[in-house]
Write a protein that holds these residues in place. Structure first.
Motif, PDB file in Angstrom:
ATOM      1  N   LYS A 159       0.838  -1.326  -0.137  1.00  0.00           N
ATOM      2  CA  LYS A 159       0.131  -0.079  -0.026  1.00  0.00           C
ATOM      3  C   LYS A 159       0.941   1.301  -0.385  1.00  0.00           C
ATOM      4  O   LYS A 159       0.309   1.368  -0.848  1.00  0.00           O
ATOM      5  CB  LYS A 159      -1.119  -0.008   1.539  1.00  0.00           C
ATOM      6  CG  LYS A 159      -2.145   1.634   1.347  1.00  0.00           C
ATOM      7  CD  LYS A 159      -2.614   1.035   2.786  1.00  0.00           C
ATOM      8  CE  LYS A 159      -4.190   2.572   2.621  1.00  0.00           C
ATOM      9  NZ  LYS A 159      -4.001   2.340   3.865  1.00  0.00           N
ATOM     10  N   VAL A 162       2.160   1.625  -3.281  1.00  0.00           N
ATOM     11  CA  VAL A 162       1.654   2.333  -4.004  1.00  0.00           C
ATOM     12  C   VAL A 162       1.028   3.320  -3.592  1.00  0.00           C
ATOM     13  O   VAL A 162       0.608   4.388  -4.872  1.00  0.00           O
ATOM     14  CB  VAL A 162       0.558   1.632  -4.365  1.00  0.00           C
ATOM     15  CG1 VAL A 162      -0.568   2.109  -5.078  1.00  0.00           C
ATOM     16  CG2 VAL A 162       0.291  -0.132  -4.272  1.00  0.00           C
ATOM     17  N   LYS A 163       0.804   4.231  -2.809  1.00  0.00           N
ATOM     18  CA  LYS A 163       0.801   5.886  -2.672  1.00  0.00           C
ATOM     19  C   LYS A 163       1.628   6.208  -3.373  1.00  0.00           C
ATOM     20  O   LYS A 163       1.479   7.724  -3.862  1.00  0.00           O
ATOM     21  CB  LYS A 163       1.131   5.664  -0.544  1.00  0.00           C
ATOM     22  CG  LYS A 163      -0.199   4.594  -0.334  1.00  0.00           C
ATOM     23  CD  LYS A 163      -1.441   6.326  -0.797  1.00  0.00           C
ATOM     24  CE  LYS A 163      -2.522   5.925   0.249  1.00  0.00           C
ATOM     25  NZ  LYS A 163      -4.170   6.558  -0.299  1.00  0.00           N
ATOM     26  N   CYS A 187      -1.611  -6.717  -3.446  1.00  0.00           N
ATOM     27  CA  CYS A 187      -2.113  -6.216  -4.994  1.00  0.00           C
ATOM     28  C   CYS A 187      -3.726  -5.306  -5.326  1.00  0.00           C
ATOM     29  O   CYS A 187      -3.717  -4.164  -6.129  1.00  0.00           O
ATOM     30  CB  CYS A 187      -1.078  -5.967  -6.009  1.00  0.00           C
ATOM     31  SG  CYS A 187       0.273  -6.793  -6.095  1.00  0.00           S
ATOM     32  N   ARG A 189      -7.006  -4.367  -6.648  1.00  0.00           N
ATOM     33  CA  ARG A 189      -7.520  -3.111  -6.196  1.00  0.00           C
ATOM     34  C   ARG A 189      -6.495  -1.630  -6.405  1.00  0.00           C
ATOM     35  O   ARG A 189      -7.368  -0.794  -6.962  1.00  0.00           O
ATOM     36  CB  ARG A 189      -8.652  -3.211  -5.553  1.00  0.00           C
ATOM     37  CG  ARG A 189      -9.816  -3.804  -5.289  1.00  0.00           C
ATOM     38  CD  ARG A 189     -11.078  -3.941  -4.512  1.00  0.00           C
ATOM     39  NE  ARG A 189     -10.681  -4.049  -3.034  1.00  0.00           N
ATOM     40  CZ  ARG A 189     -10.614  -5.028  -2.277  1.00  0.00           C
ATOM     41  NH1 ARG A 189     -10.756  -6.181  -2.737  1.00  0.00           N
ATOM     42  NH2 ARG A 189     -10.306  -5.091  -0.815  1.00  0.00           N
ATOM     43  N   ARG A 190      -5.585  -2.229  -6.547  1.00  0.00           N
ATOM     44  CA  ARG A 190      -4.231  -1.182  -6.305  1.00  0.00           C
ATOM     45  C   ARG A 190      -3.418  -0.663  -7.737  1.00  0.00           C
ATOM     46  O   ARG A 190      -3.122   0.443  -7.888  1.00  0.00           O
ATOM     47  CB  ARG A 190      -3.146  -1.216  -5.579  1.00  0.00           C
ATOM     48  CG  ARG A 190      -4.189  -1.952  -3.893  1.00  0.00           C
ATOM     49  CD  ARG A 190      -3.458  -1.056  -2.563  1.00  0.00           C
ATOM     50  NE  ARG A 190      -4.220  -1.175  -1.119  1.00  0.00           N
ATOM     51  CZ  ARG A 190      -3.376  -2.257  -0.592  1.00  0.00           C
ATOM     52  NH1 ARG A 190      -2.918  -3.064  -0.564  1.00  0.00           N
ATOM     53  NH2 ARG A 190      -4.282  -1.988   0.709  1.00  0.00           N
ATOM     54  N   LEU A 191      -3.145  -3.039  -7.987  1.00  0.00           N
ATOM     55  CA  LEU A 191      -2.586  -2.341  -9.024  1.00  0.00           C
ATOM     56  C   LEU A 191      -2.982  -3.458 -10.097  1.00  0.00           C
ATOM     57  O   LEU A 191      -4.082  -4.574 -10.168  1.00  0.00           O
ATOM     58  CB  LEU A 191      -1.068  -2.772  -8.181  1.00  0.00           C
ATOM     59  CG  LEU A 191      -0.533  -2.022  -7.822  1.00  0.00           C
ATOM     60  CD1 LEU A 191       0.520  -2.973  -6.894  1.00  0.00           C
ATOM     61  CD2 LEU A 191       0.189  -1.443  -8.681  1.00  0.00           C
ATOM     62  N   LYS A 216       0.214   1.029 -11.418  1.00  0.00           N
ATOM     63  CA  LYS A 216      -0.935   1.427 -10.216  1.00  0.00           C
ATOM     64  C   LYS A 216      -1.610   1.405 -11.634  1.00  0.00           C
ATOM     65  O   LYS A 216      -2.139   2.497 -12.634  1.00  0.00           O
ATOM     66  CB  LYS A 216      -0.658   2.358 -10.403  1.00  0.00           C
ATOM     67  CG  LYS A 216      -1.423   3.300  -8.880  1.00  0.00           C
ATOM     68  CD  LYS A 216      -0.546   4.042  -8.293  1.00  0.00           C
ATOM     69  CE  LYS A 216      -1.518   5.658  -7.302  1.00  0.00           C
ATOM     70  NZ  LYS A 216      -0.942   6.008  -6.126  1.00  0.00           N
TER      71      LYS A 216
END
Length: 253
Positions: A159, A162-163, A187, A189-191, A216
Motif C-alpha cells: 500500500k 502504491v501511494k 496488489c 484493487r491497487r495494481l 498502478k
C-alpha cells in the motif's frame, strides 16, 4: 527503530562496477538485489524509489545504467541509511541519487521526509521476507530489521509503495515464492497488468523467489512468465544469470 551497523566491509557487484559498503554482519545485498534492479525497464527515466533500500544496492545498480533517472533510497534504519549515503559518494552518483531515512509505511513520516504521494514513476522493493507473528527474529538487530516485516504486514508495505506511485507508475518487487498468494492479494484493487516471473535455484527445483511487476491503476491481464533458472547442475550460474549478475543483461519479462 535503528541498529548499530558495526564493522563495515566493501563488496563489488555487477562485475566489480558497483562498490557497496555493507555491514560485515547482518543483512547483506546479493542475488535478490541484483535481480530486482535487473527487472526494471531497460532505460527508466523520471523518479525512482528504492523502498527498503538498506545500503542502496538496488537503487544504485539502477542509477548506474540509467543516467536520466532520479533515485531515492528509502531506508528506516539510520545506520544503514548512513552507509547508503557513503555508497552514493563512493559510486559518484551524487545529485542523481539521494537517501531518505524514514518509515515509509507511515504517511506522516513519508510527507515529513519529502516523499510525496504520487511522486514516483517506478518503485523497486525487496520487502522483509518474514512475518513477525510467525517467525523468530534474528538476535542481530540489523538482520531482524531487514528480514522481519513490520506491523501491518505485506499489505501495508505494498500500500505504501502504491501511494508513492503516480497513476500508471510501475511497481517491481521480489519476494519468497511461497509468499506469492499474499503478494497478489496485497496488489488487489491497487495494481493491474500484473506479471509474475518465478526464479528457480536449479532447473529441477521449485521456485524460491518471484519477481512481480504491476502498474498502478491498470486493468491489464495477469501474466505468468517462464521461470528464470539461476544455476546449472554443477552449481555454476547459467549464462543468463551470469550476465545479469555482471550487469550485462536484464530479467527477460
Amino acid at each position: 527503530m535503528g541498529s548499530d551497523a558495526g564493522a563495515v566491509a566493501t563488496d563489488r557487484l555487477l562485475g566489480g562496477r558497483l562498490l557497496l559498503r555493507q555491514p560485515a554482519q547482518g543483512h547483506r545485498a546479493g542475488t535478490d538485489a541484483v535481480l530486482l534492479a535487473a527487472a526494471a525497464p531497460e532505460t527508466p527515466a523520471g523518479d525512482v524509489v528504492d523502498l527498503g533500500a538498506a545500503t542502496g544496492a538496488v537503487g544504485l545498480a539502477l542509477a548506474m545504467r540509467a543516467p536520466e533517472a532520479r533515485v531515492r533510497l528509502v531506508e528506516i534504519d539510520p545506520a544503514l541509511a548512513e552507509i547508503a549515503t557513503e555508497n552514493v559518494r563512493l559510486n559518484d552518483v551524487q545529485g542523481r541519487v539521494t537517501v531518505c531515512a524514514t518509515d515509509a509505511l507511515a504517511a506522516a513520516a513519508r510527507k515529513a521526509a519529502g516523499l510525496e504521494d504520487g511522486s514516483a514513476d517506478l518503485v523497486l522493493t525487496n520487502p522483509p521476507y518474514l512475518d513477525a507473528a510467525r517467525a523468530r527474529s534474528s538476535p542481530h538487530a540489523g538482520r531482524a530489521l531487514a528480514h522481519v516485516m513490520p506491523e501491518g504486514g505485506l499489505a501495508a508495505w505494498i500500500k505504501a509503495a502504491v501511494k508513492l506511485l503516480r497513476p500508471k507508475g510501475i511497481l517491481i518487487a521480489i519476494h519468497r515464492a511461497d509468499a506469492t498468494p499474499a503478494l497478489l492479494a496485497a496488489c488487489e484493487r491497487r495494481l493491474g497488468a500484473i506479471s509474475v516471473l518465478p526464479v528457480h535455484p536449479r532447473a529441477n527445483q521449485p521456485a524460491s523467489r518471484v519477481l512481480l511487476r504491476a502498474v498502478k491503476g491498470s486493468r491489464g491481464p495477469f501474466t505468468l512468465h517462464p521461470g528464470l533458472v539461476l544455476h546449472d547442475a554443477g552449481g555454476a550460474f547459467t549464462p543468463l544469470a551470469e550476465a545479469v549478475h555482471r550487469g550485462e543483461a536484464l530479467v527477460p519479462w
